[in-house]
Design an enzyme around this catalytic site. Structure first.
Site, PDB file in Angstrom:
ATOM      1  N   SER A 149      -8.963 -79.811  35.544  1.00 18.29           N
ATOM      2  CA  SER A 149      -9.271 -79.088  35.436  1.00 18.29           C
ATOM      3  C   SER A 149     -11.017 -79.177  33.424  1.00 18.29           C
ATOM      4  CB  SER A 149      -9.138 -77.848  35.055  1.00 18.29           C
ATOM      5  OG  SER A 149      -9.906 -76.489  34.216  1.00 18.29           O
ATOM      6  N   TYR A 172     -16.294 -76.636  33.562  1.00 25.30           N
ATOM      7  CA  TYR A 172     -17.330 -75.010  33.194  1.00 25.30           C
ATOM      8  C   TYR A 172     -17.783 -75.552  32.082  1.00 25.30           C
ATOM      9  CZ  TYR A 172     -12.660 -72.800  34.988  1.00 25.30           C
ATOM     10  OH  TYR A 172     -12.313 -71.982  36.454  1.00 25.30           O
ATOM     11  N   LYS A 274     -18.667 -75.984  43.241  1.00 22.62           N
ATOM     12  CA  LYS A 274     -17.093 -75.395  43.743  1.00 22.62           C
ATOM     13  C   LYS A 274     -17.261 -74.033  43.821  1.00 22.62           C
ATOM     14  CE  LYS A 274     -12.215 -75.696  42.880  1.00 22.62           C
ATOM     15  NZ  LYS A 274     -11.780 -74.164  41.562  1.00 22.62           N
ATOM     16  N   HIS A 298     -11.883 -69.620  44.608  1.00 25.24           N
ATOM     17  CA  HIS A 298     -10.990 -69.413  42.911  1.00 25.24           C
ATOM     18  C   HIS A 298      -9.636 -69.378  43.356  1.00 25.24           C
ATOM     19  CE1 HIS A 298     -12.271 -70.889  39.200  1.00 25.24           C
ATOM     20  NE2 HIS A 298     -10.686 -70.105  38.854  1.00 25.24           N
TER      21      HIS A 298
HETATM   22  C1  LIG Z   1      -3.437 -71.439  37.854  1.00 25.41           C
HETATM   23  C2  LIG Z   1      -4.381 -71.695  37.882  1.00 25.41           C
HETATM   24  C3  LIG Z   1      -5.736 -72.690  37.277  1.00 25.41           C
HETATM   25  C4  LIG Z   1      -6.812 -72.157  37.524  1.00 25.41           C
HETATM   26  N1  LIG Z   1      -7.428 -73.397  37.156  1.00 25.41           N
HETATM   27  C5  LIG Z   1      -9.248 -73.805  37.571  1.00 25.41           C
HETATM   28  C6  LIG Z   1     -10.138 -73.759  36.488  1.00 25.41           C
HETATM   29  O1  LIG Z   1      -9.592 -74.184  35.678  1.00 25.41           O
HETATM   30  N2  LIG Z   1     -11.573 -74.488  37.530  1.00 25.41           N
HETATM   31  C7  LIG Z   1     -10.957 -74.039  38.802  1.00 25.41           C
HETATM   32  O2  LIG Z   1     -12.163 -74.891  38.548  1.00 25.41           O
HETATM   33  N3  LIG Z   1     -10.725 -74.018  39.298  1.00 25.41           N
HETATM   34  C8  LIG Z   1      -8.956 -73.421  38.780  1.00 25.41           C
HETATM   35  N4  LIG Z   1      -8.304 -72.921  39.643  1.00 25.41           N
HETATM   36  C9  LIG Z   1      -8.674 -72.255  41.297  1.00 25.41           C
HETATM   37  C10 LIG Z   1      -8.080 -74.057  41.691  1.00 25.41           C
HETATM   38  O3  LIG Z   1      -8.911 -74.943  41.479  1.00 25.41           O
HETATM   39  C11 LIG Z   1      -8.514 -73.521  43.506  1.00 25.41           C
HETATM   40  O4  LIG Z   1      -9.601 -73.804  43.312  1.00 25.41           O
HETATM   41  C12 LIG Z   1      -7.542 -72.706  43.855  1.00 25.41           C
HETATM   42  O5  LIG Z   1      -6.015 -72.507  43.138  1.00 25.41           O
HETATM   43  C13 LIG Z   1      -7.243 -72.489  45.660  1.00 25.41           C
HETATM   44  O6  LIG Z   1      -6.773 -71.621  46.028  1.00 25.41           O
HETATM   45  P1  LIG Z   1      -4.909 -71.732  45.940  1.00 25.41           P
HETATM   46  O7  LIG Z   1      -4.132 -71.498  44.860  1.00 25.41           O
HETATM   47  O8  LIG Z   1      -4.883 -70.675  46.694  1.00 25.41           O
HETATM   48  O9  LIG Z   1      -4.326 -73.145  46.869  1.00 25.41           O
HETATM   49  C14 LIG Z   1      -6.976 -72.169  39.245  1.00 25.41           C
HETATM   50  C15 LIG Z   1      -6.483 -71.706  39.809  1.00 25.41           C
HETATM   51  C16 LIG Z   1      -5.149 -71.183  39.876  1.00 25.41           C
HETATM   52  C17 LIG Z   1      -4.223 -70.701  40.847  1.00 25.41           C
END
Ligand SMILES: Cc1cc2nc3c(=O)[nH]c(=O)nc-3n(C[C@H](O)[C@H](O)[C@H](O)COP(=O)(O)O)c2cc1C
Length: 408
Positions: A149, A172, A274, A298
């Site tokens: 990330s 981002y 994404k 997300h």
């Molecule tokens: C705590 C947390 C932080 C996340 N931070 C980012 C991020 O910085 N950038 C991003 O593109 N997605 C972020 N995501 C989304 C994840 O990349 C992903 O799309 C998502 O967790 C998938 O769903 P799931 O948690 O149900 O497996 C984050 C998700 C969580 C749970």
């Protein structure tokens, strides 16, 4: 008839009084699809990834668990991600030799032992002191593709070194175009072959993460001892080093198709997008020559669409039709979920919370356990589907229920 009904009543009475029944009641069957809800003391005790979830919930301070768990508003989309997998059933096939299951996949010409990808999740030191380094070491041990990330709590160079193989960088637009260019140069220098532009958070305000807000209210600790300033994300992120005027809002630049075009021209890295959830946007991505699309909402943390991504995948995959690489994430919790996604047209899937639960519970070993559980479950699901390799998983492996939950 009456006699039979009486016997059934007697039997039920006997069951209700038996110690077995009491023991089962203790297991809380409302939870049975999701582990027992009880904390475990070692990674190998995790029967499914929900055992790691229960453990993470107990270990983490409320605010940190809230950050991981939250969706937006009433978490409708978060729940929809799980529920939508129930719109599909698996079409098991018999009398097929499945003694040699091969889960290898090729992604952009590179072979991986598994189609399970480690999603980019920010601030991992909030879950374990080693944060992204623990995740990288686990990804290295089991050889999984790892995405990092923008808001990683560990510098990209250190994560790349710990992973010992190229990682992909998630972007981002903090810091405006100047910030973006600087982060791209840093990712390129760290050996990232792919930049993944997250497009599902275009707004300048933070999304309404009510579950997180409530968790923060319950947390009695003084956040200022770790977080600089008052904001929950106020601690500076290593990717922002040297970027002047980091715009706290994601809209440092407008996140538009023009921005995507500019990004493609700016970087030598391949570009994935994404957060795509509709056929129209997928078509436009393909037209623009993106190297990959990630169907994602997300993990239910961005918009409040109320739609699970497995349904979005069913819309998007036929349009993409193999013209670019296609991943999906959000709500993947079981090997059977992975099989459904692959059958509906994904080349690979990503998981976020499942490995974060492992990370919070047991650090590197917990991440390894989460990934291993999903790998083992996928193998079993493939055996029942009568598919020995990922490429053999076709659309006939899955069926869709209609709205009355009858096979369509
Ligand atoms: C705590 C947390 C932080 C996340 N931070 C980012 C991020 O910085 N950038 C991003 O593109 N997605 C972020 N995501 C989304 C994840 O990349 C992903 O799309 C998502 O967790 C998938 O769903 P799931 O948690 O149900 O497996 C984050 C998700 C969580 C749970």
């Amino acid at each position: 008839m009456a006699h039979g009904a009486n016997e059934r009543r007697q039997f039920l009475k006997f069951l209700a009084a038996s110690p077995l029944c009491n023991a089962l009641a203790g297991l809380d069957f409302a939870h049975a699809a999701a582990g027992t809800g009880e904390r475990i003391s070692s990674p190998d005790q995790a029967i499914d990834i929900f055992d790691l979830k229960a453990t993470a919930k107990e270990i983490l301070p409320p605010a940190h668990y809230g950050y991981m768990a939250t969706g937006v508003n009433s978490d409708k989309t978060l729940h929809a991600n799980r529920e939508a997998f129930e719109h599909y059933y698996l079409r098991s096939r018999r009398l097929v030799k499945v003694s040699n299951i091969d889960t290898r996949v090729e992604i952009l010409g590179q072979e991986w032992p598994s189609p399970i990808v480690v999603a980019p999740c920010g601030s991992q030191r909030a879950f374990n002191a080693d944060g992204e380094l623990a995740t990288a070491r686990a990804a290295k041990k089991l050889n999984h593709l790892q995405l990092l990330s923008t808001v990683s709590s560990t510098p990209i160079e250190e994560v790349a070194e710990a992973r010992g193989a190229p990682i992909w960088f998630q972007l981002y637009t903090f810091g405006g175009w100047q910030g973006v260019r600087q982060m791209l140069r840093r990712a390129e220098a760290a050996g990232c072959p792919v930049v993944v532009l997250t497009v599902d958070l275009p707004i300048t305000a933070a999304p309404a993460r009510h579950t997180l807000e409530r968790a923060i209210r319950r947390d009695t600790r003084d956040c200022a001892t770790c977080h600089e300033g008052s904001g929950i994300a106020a601690r500076p992120k290593p990717m922002f080093d040297g970027i002047t005027a980091v715009d706290a809002a994601r809209g440092g630049v407008d996140l538009t198709w023009e921005f995507l075009d500019r990004l493609q021209q700016e970087t030598q890295m391949k570009v994935f997008v994404k957060g795509i959830v509709t056929a129209e946007d997928a078509e436009r991505c393909v037209d623009m020559g993106v190297d990959g699309i990630i169907v994602s909402n997300h993990g239910g943390r961005a918009d409040d669409s109320g739609r699970g991504t497995i349904d979005s995948l069913a819309e998007v995959a036929p349009v993409v039709n193999g013209r670019t690489t296609l991943f999906m994430d959000s709500g993947v919790r079981r090997g059977t979920d992975i099989l459904k996604a692959l059958a509906l047209g994904a080349d690979a899937i990503m998981v976020g919370r499942p490995y974060l639960w492992g990370l919070a519970s047991f650090g590197q070993a917990g991440v390894e356990r989460a990934l291993q559980i999903l790998r083992d479950e996928l193998r079993i699901a493939m055996e029942f589907a009568g598919t020995s390799s990922i490429s053999e998983i076709g659309s006939d492996a899955v069926g869709a229920f209609n709205r009355n939950m009858e096979p369509a």
